[in-house]
Structure formats: structure tokens, C-alpha cells
Design an enzyme around this catalytic site. Sequence first.
Site, mmCIF file in Angstrom:
data_model
loop_
_atom_site.group_PDB
_atom_site.id
_atom_site.type_symbol
_atom_site.label_atom_id
_atom_site.label_comp_id
_atom_site.label_asym_id
_atom_site.label_seq_id
_atom_site.Cartn_x
_atom_site.Cartn_y
_atom_site.Cartn_z
ATOM 1 N N SER A 159 11.235 -3.450 25.251
ATOM 2 C CA SER A 159 12.275 -4.131 26.045
ATOM 3 C C SER A 159 11.564 -5.032 27.038
ATOM 4 C CB SER A 159 13.104 -3.093 26.800
ATOM 5 O OG SER A 159 13.810 -3.706 27.860
ATOM 6 N N TYR A 172 14.502 4.426 32.065
ATOM 7 C CA TYR A 172 14.408 3.484 30.938
ATOM 8 C C TYR A 172 13.169 2.583 31.089
ATOM 9 C CZ TYR A 172 16.010 -0.011 27.513
ATOM 10 O OH TYR A 172 16.114 -0.862 26.435
HETATM 11 P P1 NAD Z 1 22.625 0.851 20.297
HETATM 12 O O1 NAD Z 1 23.132 1.841 21.259
HETATM 13 O O2 NAD Z 1 23.559 -0.051 19.582
HETATM 14 O O3 NAD Z 1 21.680 1.553 19.218
HETATM 15 C C1 NAD Z 1 20.824 2.610 19.534
HETATM 16 C C2 NAD Z 1 20.505 3.341 18.271
HETATM 17 O O4 NAD Z 1 19.603 4.403 18.563
HETATM 18 C C3 NAD Z 1 21.751 3.969 17.651
HETATM 19 O O5 NAD Z 1 21.699 3.800 16.245
HETATM 20 C C4 NAD Z 1 21.607 5.448 18.023
HETATM 21 O O6 NAD Z 1 22.210 6.299 17.088
HETATM 22 C C5 NAD Z 1 20.110 5.590 17.979
HETATM 23 N N1 NAD Z 1 19.648 6.777 18.683
HETATM 24 C C6 NAD Z 1 19.876 7.161 19.966
HETATM 25 N N2 NAD Z 1 19.290 8.352 20.194
HETATM 26 C C7 NAD Z 1 18.677 8.718 19.046
HETATM 27 C C8 NAD Z 1 17.906 9.829 18.650
HETATM 28 N N3 NAD Z 1 17.632 10.828 19.483
HETATM 29 N N4 NAD Z 1 17.425 9.876 17.369
HETATM 30 C C9 NAD Z 1 17.691 8.876 16.493
HETATM 31 N N5 NAD Z 1 18.424 7.786 16.812
HETATM 32 C C10 NAD Z 1 18.911 7.726 18.072
HETATM 33 O O7 NAD Z 1 21.589 -0.030 21.160
HETATM 34 P P2 NAD Z 1 20.619 -1.224 20.734
HETATM 35 O O8 NAD Z 1 20.781 -2.256 21.768
HETATM 36 O O9 NAD Z 1 20.746 -1.593 19.305
HETATM 37 O O10 NAD Z 1 19.215 -0.499 21.003
HETATM 38 C C11 NAD Z 1 18.192 -0.388 20.026
HETATM 39 C C12 NAD Z 1 16.845 -0.451 20.703
HETATM 40 O O11 NAD Z 1 16.698 -1.733 21.317
HETATM 41 C C13 NAD Z 1 16.625 0.576 21.811
HETATM 42 O O12 NAD Z 1 15.314 1.081 21.733
HETATM 43 C C14 NAD Z 1 16.827 -0.230 23.070
HETATM 44 O O13 NAD Z 1 16.132 0.309 24.162
HETATM 45 C C15 NAD Z 1 16.248 -1.564 22.629
HETATM 46 N N6 NAD Z 1 16.676 -2.704 23.455
HETATM 47 C C16 NAD Z 1 17.965 -3.161 23.451
HETATM 48 C C17 NAD Z 1 18.304 -4.253 24.240
HETATM 49 C C18 NAD Z 1 19.690 -4.815 24.285
HETATM 50 O O14 NAD Z 1 19.941 -5.697 25.125
HETATM 51 N N7 NAD Z 1 20.606 -4.414 23.437
HETATM 52 C C19 NAD Z 1 17.326 -4.863 25.024
HETATM 53 C C20 NAD Z 1 16.039 -4.375 25.009
HETATM 54 C C21 NAD Z 1 15.703 -3.295 24.220
#
Ligand code: NAD
Length: 274
Positions: A159, A172
Site C-alpha cells: 500500500s 495497517y
Molecule cells: P477487499 O476488502 O475488497 O478485499 C480484501 C480481500 O482479502 C477479500 O477477498 C477478503 O476475503 C480477503 N481476506 C481478508 N482477510 C483474509 C484472510 N484472513 N485470509 C484470506 N483472505 C482474506 O479490499 P481490496 O481493496 O481489494 O484489498 C486487497 C489488498 O489491497 C489488501 O491487501 C489491501 O491492503 C490492499 N490495498 C488496497 C487499497 C485500496 O485502496 N483498495 C489500497 C492499498 C492497498
Amino acid sequence: MIGPELKFKEQVVIVTGSSSGIGKACAIYFANQGAHVVVNYASNAEEGQKTLEEILANGGSAILVKADVSREDDVLALFRETVSTFGRLDVLVSNAGLQKDSPFMEMSLQQWQKVIDVNLTGMFLCCRAAARQFVAQEKEASEVSHSELAIGKIVMMSSVHDVIPWAGHVNYAASKGGVMMFMKSISQELAPHKIRVNSVSPGAIKTPINQEVWSDPEKYKGLLNLIPYKRIGTPQDVAKAVGWLASDDSDYVNGETLYIDGGMTLYPEFADNG
Ligand code: NAD
């Protein structure tokens, strides 16, 4: 003949947390590029099933596996099922992650621990299992490969908060800062095995994790002030970057973090001379 080339034809790819958001977009991207994809979810079977069905409806190849990445037994079972179904592993996209936000002084140990367990320990467990599999299958291969290319690729979902401090989300930010040093350290250690390890660091991407911000017009306006490119990112923006880092096109890229953030890390508040 000039024609579309499938970049991951017959490669086997695990995408953790692919029932939603960025992981789902990555799973669909790799399947569209010819890969056999392992779709993983922790608890939402219905959403996992939707990702699987979308891939199969497009003519892709995939299985759905339930595993909590913070649990060692679950992770080992996820990798066992992958190899027993598809015979090998080529790419791990270690994407699963979550937020448990709270002002620091009110943050419970449980909120702290959950985020570290999933975002950082989950990364450790999945990357270790992937590295072991890459090395084992290379040893088992009956023909000695003369390829100079990587024998396995890992892309971690970090991130912008691996470099941007984030009040109210210290669990986080600490987990993602940890991911950066974890990524660089295992990249250094695994490179001699010809395993490539890199990270992608998204900025604001429109997914359920930050719905509270993009679904509120006032908050969304505030968010755009942090993005020089003046739009929120899409899961597909991230999936295409992950695809490049996992492909042979980036074979000499190792231990790098690619920021997919519309310029969020460019100190936007200095754009008018500060
Ligand atoms: P999201 O909530 O849509 O997806 C998160 C995914 O992680 C889901 O499929 C959930 O089931 C899974 N998950 C959560 N806990 C879990 C566990 N214990 N075991 C297996 N799977 C698990 O969110 P997203 O935005 O798609 O996030 C995905 C990644 O991207 C994360 O690592 C998040 O930190 C990172 N991220 C997202 C953003 C953003 O703006 N959306 C920015 C920076 C980083």
C-alpha cells in the site's frame, strides 16, 4: 503472425483474497491471460463463487479454495490443493488484507493483532509456502531447464501506507511498512534461487475496503485532493501492474515496489509551491 499472445498460458497462479476487489480483478486478469487460477477466500464463499463463475464463464480455468491466510494449516492446505489439482505453481499474488481502524489510544490489542496477523503474518506464511514449492518443483523437474528466466514469481500487495504514515490506522500502516522490508529481505534471499519477489503499492482504489470514503461525495472530494491524477484507481489498474511484475517482461526487476497511485506519493500538497 501478429496476434494476441497469452502471457500466462498454462501457468498456475494463486491469488489470495480474490473473492473481492483487487484480488478478484487479478484472478480474472490472470485467467484471461491463459493461467490456471486458484481463487481464495477466507469467509465469504458466495463472493468467492462469483469470482470463480466469472472466470469459468469467460472460458478460463480456476478452482475455489477456502483458506484464512493467517492460519498455517489453512495456508499449507491451500498450496497442497493447488499442486494436487494443477501440478505446480508459477505465481503467488499475496493480496489478502484488511483494515481495523481506530484512534491509536483506543485501539485494542485485538484490532492491532488481527491486522498484523492477516496483512503481515499471512504474507510470511504464503510466501514461504510458495518459495518452498518453487524450489521443490525445480528439483523434481526431470529435464534441466536452461532458461535464464525466473522459476517462480511472487507479487505482494502492499500500500502507499508502506511509506505514507496514517493516523487512525497505525496497525495497517505498520503492517504495510513491515511488508516492504519483508519483501526486500526475502527478495535478496530468494534471488539466487531465481525466484523474483516484488510488491505493488496501490493508492486509493475503488473497492469495498474504502467504500466509506468513495461513496460519500464530500469525502470523495477530499480524497481527490490527495491524487494529482484526479481520479480514484480501479482494481484493473492494479491487476495490470501485478500482471507485468509476474510476467517475464519484468524478469530483471527484483525487490522493487511499484506505486500504482495516480501520484499520491508525490506530496500533492506541494503542487502549488507549498
Ligand atoms: P477487499 O476488502 O475488497 O478485499 C480484501 C480481500 O482479502 C477479500 O477477498 C477478503 O476475503 C480477503 N481476506 C481478508 N482477510 C483474509 C484472510 N484472513 N485470509 C484470506 N483472505 C482474506 O479490499 P481490496 O481493496 O481489494 O484489498 C486487497 C489488498 O489491497 C489488501 O491487501 C489491501 O491492503 C490492499 N490495498 C488496497 C487499497 C485500496 O485502496 N483498495 C489500497 C492499498 C492497498
